[in-house]
Design a protein around this motif. Structure first.
Motif, PDB file in Angstrom:
ATOM      1  N   ARG A  22      -3.764  -2.619 -24.492  1.00 24.26           N
ATOM      2  CA  ARG A  22      -4.127  -1.215 -24.662  1.00 24.26           C
ATOM      3  C   ARG A  22      -5.243  -0.812 -23.701  1.00 24.26           C
ATOM      4  N   SER A  23      -6.220  -1.700 -23.478  1.00 25.20           N
ATOM      5  CA  SER A  23      -7.314  -1.368 -22.557  1.00 25.20           C
ATOM      6  C   SER A  23      -6.795  -1.234 -21.120  1.00 25.20           C
ATOM      7  N   THR A  24      -5.826  -2.076 -20.742  1.00 22.09           N
ATOM      8  CA  THR A  24      -5.228  -1.983 -19.406  1.00 22.09           C
ATOM      9  C   THR A  24      -4.489  -0.661 -19.249  1.00 22.09           C
ATOM     10  N   VAL A  25      -3.730  -0.300 -20.258  1.00 27.76           N
ATOM     11  CA  VAL A  25      -2.980   0.960 -20.219  1.00 27.76           C
ATOM     12  C   VAL A  25      -3.939   2.138 -20.147  1.00 27.76           C
ATOM     13  N   THR A  26      -4.986   2.116 -20.945  1.00 25.15           N
ATOM     14  CA  THR A  26      -5.962   3.208 -20.949  1.00 25.15           C
ATOM     15  C   THR A  26      -6.631   3.339 -19.590  1.00 25.15           C
ATOM     16  N   LYS A  27      -7.006   2.225 -18.987  1.00 22.62           N
ATOM     17  CA  LYS A  27      -7.646   2.242 -17.672  1.00 22.62           C
ATOM     18  C   LYS A  27      -6.703   2.825 -16.625  1.00 22.62           C
ATOM     19  N   HIS A  28      -5.463   2.381 -16.634  1.00 20.73           N
ATOM     20  CA  HIS A  28      -4.504   2.871 -15.643  1.00 20.73           C
ATOM     21  C   HIS A  28      -4.130   4.332 -15.889  1.00 20.73           C
ATOM     22  N   LEU A  29      -4.061   4.742 -17.138  1.00 23.68           N
ATOM     23  CA  LEU A  29      -3.774   6.151 -17.422  1.00 23.68           C
ATOM     24  C   LEU A  29      -4.885   7.042 -16.877  1.00 23.68           C
ATOM     25  N   SER A  30      -6.126   6.601 -17.009  1.00 22.72           N
ATOM     26  CA  SER A  30      -7.250   7.374 -16.466  1.00 22.72           C
ATOM     27  C   SER A  30      -7.165   7.463 -14.946  1.00 22.72           C
ATOM     28  N   MET A  31      -6.802   6.356 -14.302  1.00 23.61           N
ATOM     29  CA  MET A  31      -6.641   6.369 -12.842  1.00 23.61           C
ATOM     30  C   MET A  31      -5.479   7.279 -12.439  1.00 23.61           C
ATOM     31  N   LEU A  32      -4.388   7.212 -13.174  1.00 22.86           N
ATOM     32  CA  LEU A  32      -3.239   8.078 -12.875  1.00 22.86           C
ATOM     33  C   LEU A  32      -3.594   9.556 -13.085  1.00 22.86           C
ATOM     34  N   GLU A  33      -4.428   9.826 -14.076  1.00 20.52           N
ATOM     35  CA  GLU A  33      -4.856  11.200 -14.326  1.00 20.52           C
ATOM     36  C   GLU A  33      -5.697  11.703 -13.150  1.00 20.52           C
ATOM     37  N   ARG A  34      -6.631  10.874 -12.675  1.00 26.42           N
ATOM     38  CA  ARG A  34      -7.456  11.271 -11.524  1.00 26.42           C
ATOM     39  C   ARG A  34      -6.610  11.463 -10.272  1.00 26.42           C
ATOM     40  N   ALA A  35      -5.539  10.700 -10.139  1.00 26.72           N
ATOM     41  CA  ALA A  35      -4.650  10.812  -8.978  1.00 26.72           C
ATOM     42  C   ALA A  35      -3.656  11.958  -9.121  1.00 26.72           C
ATOM     43  N   GLY A  36      -3.656  12.621 -10.282  1.00 21.46           N
ATOM     44  CA  GLY A  36      -2.749  13.750 -10.486  1.00 21.46           C
ATOM     45  C   GLY A  36      -1.335  13.341 -10.852  1.00 21.46           C
ATOM     46  N   GLN A  37      -1.146  12.107 -11.329  1.00 21.06           N
ATOM     47  CA  GLN A  37       0.189  11.628 -11.679  1.00 21.06           C
ATOM     48  C   GLN A  37       0.448  11.610 -13.176  1.00 21.06           C
ATOM     49  N   ALA A  38      -0.580  11.804 -13.978  1.00 16.73           N
ATOM     50  CA  ALA A  38      -0.425  11.842 -15.438  1.00 16.73           C
ATOM     51  C   ALA A  38      -1.337  12.935 -15.986  1.00 16.73           C
ATOM     52  N   GLU A  39      -0.919  13.504 -17.106  1.00 18.17           N
ATOM     53  CA  GLU A  39      -1.718  14.541 -17.762  1.00 18.17           C
ATOM     54  C   GLU A  39      -2.031  14.121 -19.187  1.00 18.17           C
ATOM     55  N   THR A  59       0.815  -1.210   0.000  1.00 16.29           N
ATOM     56  CA  THR A  59       0.000   0.000   0.000  1.00 16.29           C
ATOM     57  C   THR A  59       0.849   1.259   0.000  1.00 16.29           C
ATOM     58  N   THR A  60       2.178   1.111  -0.035  1.00 14.86           N
ATOM     59  CA  THR A  60       3.040   2.284   0.027  1.00 14.86           C
ATOM     60  C   THR A  60       3.335   2.876  -1.336  1.00 14.86           C
ATOM     61  N   GLY A  61       3.243   2.097  -2.386  1.00 11.89           N
ATOM     62  CA  GLY A  61       3.591   2.595  -3.713  1.00 11.89           C
ATOM     63  C   GLY A  61       2.487   2.340  -4.709  1.00 11.89           C
ATOM     64  N   PRO A  62       2.698   2.773  -5.956  1.00 14.05           N
ATOM     65  CA  PRO A  62       1.670   2.548  -6.975  1.00 14.05           C
ATOM     66  C   PRO A  62       1.584   1.070  -7.352  1.00 14.05           C
ATOM     67  N   HIS A  63       0.471   0.717  -7.939  1.00 15.04           N
ATOM     68  CA  HIS A  63       0.267  -0.633  -8.451  1.00 15.04           C
ATOM     69  C   HIS A  63       1.391  -0.927  -9.444  1.00 15.04           C
ATOM     70  N   PRO A  64       1.893  -2.169  -9.503  1.00 14.83           N
ATOM     71  CA  PRO A  64       3.010  -2.469 -10.408  1.00 14.83           C
ATOM     72  C   PRO A  64       2.725  -2.096 -11.867  1.00 14.83           C
ATOM     73  N   THR A  65       1.485  -2.287 -12.318  1.00 10.18           N
ATOM     74  CA  THR A  65       1.147  -1.909 -13.689  1.00 10.18           C
ATOM     75  C   THR A  65       1.224  -0.401 -13.855  1.00 10.18           C
ATOM     76  N   ALA A  66       0.708   0.338 -12.871  1.00 14.78           N
ATOM     77  CA  ALA A  66       0.763   1.799 -12.926  1.00 14.78           C
ATOM     78  C   ALA A  66       2.215   2.273 -12.879  1.00 14.78           C
ATOM     79  N   ALA A  67       3.026   1.614 -12.073  1.00 15.21           N
ATOM     80  CA  ALA A  67       4.441   1.987 -11.987  1.00 15.21           C
ATOM     81  C   ALA A  67       5.141   1.766 -13.328  1.00 15.21           C
ATOM     82  N   LYS A  68       4.805   0.678 -14.005  1.00 17.35           N
ATOM     83  CA  LYS A  68       5.386   0.378 -15.313  1.00 17.35           C
ATOM     84  C   LYS A  68       4.978   1.454 -16.327  1.00 17.35           C
ATOM     85  N   ILE A  69       3.714   1.882 -16.257  1.00 15.23           N
ATOM     86  CA  ILE A  69       3.222   2.920 -17.170  1.00 15.23           C
ATOM     87  C   ILE A  69       3.888   4.258 -16.864  1.00 15.23           C
ATOM     88  N   LEU A  70       4.032   4.586 -15.579  1.00 16.29           N
ATOM     89  CA  LEU A  70       4.709   5.839 -15.206  1.00 16.29           C
ATOM     90  C   LEU A  70       6.161   5.842 -15.678  1.00 16.29           C
TER      91      LEU A  70
END
Length: 160
Positions: A41-58, A8-19
């Motif tokens: 592509r659907s996994t990446v799109t889903k995680h990018l949207s979550m990262l955008e809501r979290a303020g980590q991606a634009e 719970t201390t860091g981002p999800h491994p998939t999100a970390a890979k995308i970042l």
């Protein structure tokens, strides 16, 4: 069967890979990031949207090329700058004498002949009106401020 992510201390491994992919090549599309990371592509799109809501991606909208919609591009969000703590921050407990300095600085910053009440000063410096009223009365007794009116209480800068 994969085990769930219990970290719970860091981002999800998939999100970390995308970042990591975004940091390596800002301005890529979701499809390019999917190819680069080996994710769907659907996994990446889903995680990018979550990262955008979290303020980590634009997201930068892709726009249009005639009738055809262009894909969105993605970049890592800039790191937020922490707001410096100042004595005027309402959540900060002041040390002895700091409220005096804040009140005097505000009184000095306004026109010298303009009188101010404790409520206006308190609102301007973000402090309790009762504490500011007590402070201004104490400063007036000490001669640092001059009380110009009793009802309502008003003060101007005194001789210093």
């Amino acid at each position: 069967m994969s085990t769930p992510n219990t970290d719970t201390t860091g981002p999800h491994p998939t999100a970390a890979k995308i970042l990591d992919a975004l940091a390596a090549s800002p301005g890529d599309t979701a499809a390019t990031i999917a190819d680069r990371t080996g994710l769907g592509r659907s996994t990446v799109t889903k995680h990018l949207s979550m990262l955008e809501r979290a303020g980590q991606a634009e997201r930068t909208p892709g726009g249009r090329n005639g009738a055809r919609k262009q894909p969105n591009t993605w970049t890592p969000a800039p790191a937020p700058k922490p707001a410096p703590k100042t004595p005027a921050d309402p959540g900060t407990r002041l040390r002895p004498g700091e409220l005096d300095a804040l009140v005097l600085a505000h009184i000095d910053a306004i026109d010298g002949d303009q009188s101010q009440g404790p409520a206006a000063v308190a609102k301007a410096i973000g402090r309790s009106s009762g504490a500011v009223a007590n402070c201004m009365a104490r400063l007036a007794r000490a001669g640092t401020l001059k009380q110009t009116s009793d009802k309502p209480r008003r003060y101007t800068a005194g001789p210093r």
